[in-house]
Scaffold this motif. Structure first.
Motif, mmCIF file in Angstrom:
data_model
loop_
_atom_site.group_PDB
_atom_site.id
_atom_site.type_symbol
_atom_site.label_atom_id
_atom_site.label_comp_id
_atom_site.label_asym_id
_atom_site.label_seq_id
_atom_site.Cartn_x
_atom_site.Cartn_y
_atom_site.Cartn_z
ATOM 1 N N UNK A 1 0.822 -1.182 0.000
ATOM 2 C CA UNK A 1 0.000 0.000 0.000
ATOM 3 C C UNK A 1 0.872 1.254 0.000
ATOM 4 N N UNK A 2 1.951 1.226 0.782
ATOM 5 C CA UNK A 2 2.833 2.384 0.858
ATOM 6 C C UNK A 2 3.488 2.674 -0.485
ATOM 7 N N UNK A 3 3.841 1.612 -1.192
ATOM 8 C CA UNK A 3 4.462 1.784 -2.505
ATOM 9 C C UNK A 3 3.479 2.418 -3.479
ATOM 10 N N UNK A 4 2.239 1.959 -3.461
ATOM 11 C CA UNK A 4 1.220 2.526 -4.348
ATOM 12 C C UNK A 4 0.932 3.982 -4.005
ATOM 13 N N UNK A 12 8.969 5.207 -4.970
ATOM 14 C CA UNK A 12 8.773 4.164 -3.961
ATOM 15 C C UNK A 12 9.967 3.238 -3.832
ATOM 16 N N UNK A 13 11.148 3.795 -3.854
ATOM 17 C CA UNK A 13 12.361 2.994 -3.704
ATOM 18 C C UNK A 13 12.691 2.843 -2.225
ATOM 19 N N UNK A 14 11.945 1.960 -1.556
ATOM 20 C CA UNK A 14 12.122 1.760 -0.121
ATOM 21 C C UNK A 14 13.146 0.686 0.193
ATOM 22 N N UNK A 15 13.401 -0.203 -0.717
ATOM 23 C CA UNK A 15 14.409 -1.234 -0.500
ATOM 24 C C UNK A 15 15.011 -1.634 -1.841
ATOM 25 N N UNK A 16 16.166 -2.288 -1.809
ATOM 26 C CA UNK A 16 16.844 -2.630 -3.058
ATOM 27 C C UNK A 16 16.033 -3.518 -4.001
ATOM 28 N N UNK A 17 15.162 -4.354 -3.470
ATOM 29 C CA UNK A 17 14.366 -5.228 -4.332
ATOM 30 C C UNK A 17 13.420 -4.397 -5.202
ATOM 31 N N UNK A 18 12.780 -3.395 -4.625
ATOM 32 C CA UNK A 18 11.882 -2.529 -5.399
ATOM 33 C C UNK A 18 12.676 -1.781 -6.458
ATOM 34 N N UNK A 19 13.830 -1.251 -6.079
ATOM 35 C CA UNK A 19 14.668 -0.509 -7.027
ATOM 36 C C UNK A 19 15.096 -1.389 -8.188
ATOM 37 N N UNK A 39 22.294 2.890 -9.037
ATOM 38 C CA UNK A 39 23.496 2.814 -8.210
ATOM 39 C C UNK A 39 23.397 3.741 -7.001
ATOM 40 N N UNK A 40 22.886 4.941 -7.207
ATOM 41 C CA UNK A 40 22.740 5.892 -6.095
ATOM 42 C C UNK A 40 21.705 5.405 -5.089
ATOM 43 N N UNK A 41 20.568 4.898 -5.569
ATOM 44 C CA UNK A 41 19.543 4.369 -4.672
ATOM 45 C C UNK A 41 20.093 3.213 -3.845
ATOM 46 N N UNK A 42 20.779 2.278 -4.511
ATOM 47 C CA UNK A 42 21.307 1.108 -3.803
ATOM 48 C C UNK A 42 22.330 1.520 -2.750
ATOM 49 N N UNK A 43 23.201 2.451 -3.088
ATOM 50 C CA UNK A 43 24.198 2.922 -2.119
ATOM 51 C C UNK A 43 23.513 3.556 -0.907
ATOM 52 N N UNK A 44 22.510 4.390 -1.151
ATOM 53 C CA UNK A 44 21.796 5.040 -0.048
ATOM 54 C C UNK A 44 21.018 4.030 0.786
ATOM 55 N N UNK A 45 20.396 3.065 0.131
ATOM 56 C CA UNK A 45 19.615 2.064 0.857
ATOM 57 C C UNK A 45 20.514 1.188 1.719
ATOM 58 N N UNK A 46 21.646 0.774 1.189
ATOM 59 C CA UNK A 46 22.564 -0.071 1.956
ATOM 60 C C UNK A 46 23.177 0.716 3.112
ATOM 61 N N UNK A 47 23.541 1.977 2.870
ATOM 62 C CA UNK A 47 24.063 2.819 3.951
ATOM 63 C C UNK A 47 23.006 3.006 5.042
#
Length: 62
Positions: A1-4, A12-19, A39-47
């Motif tokens: 629901x949050x993603x929608x 809605x890039x809340x985790x690497x799987x969605x990205x 790449x930027x999303x993944x770096x921020x999510x992992x950090x």
């Protein structure tokens, strides 16, 4: 629901799987993120995960 709910605003890039799924499938209101954005999303999510884990463990005294 949050993603929608927030998808049109932030992608809605809340985790690497969605990205990664959004990038791979190309399904997005804005034609999906570029490789550079992924790449930027993944770096921020992992950090964020690492920072959250460190903060959580420090609050528990471990």
């Amino acid at each position: 629901m949050f993603i929608a709910l927030l998808g049109p605003v932030s992608g809605a890039h809340f985790n690497p799987v969605v990205t990664l799924a959004t990038w791979r499938m190309g399904r997005s209101p804005y034609d999906g993120p570029t490789a550079r954005e992924v790449a930027a999303y993944l770096a921020a999510q992992i950090a964020g995960v690492i920072g959250g884990a460190l903060r959580g463990s420090s609050q528990n005294g471990q």
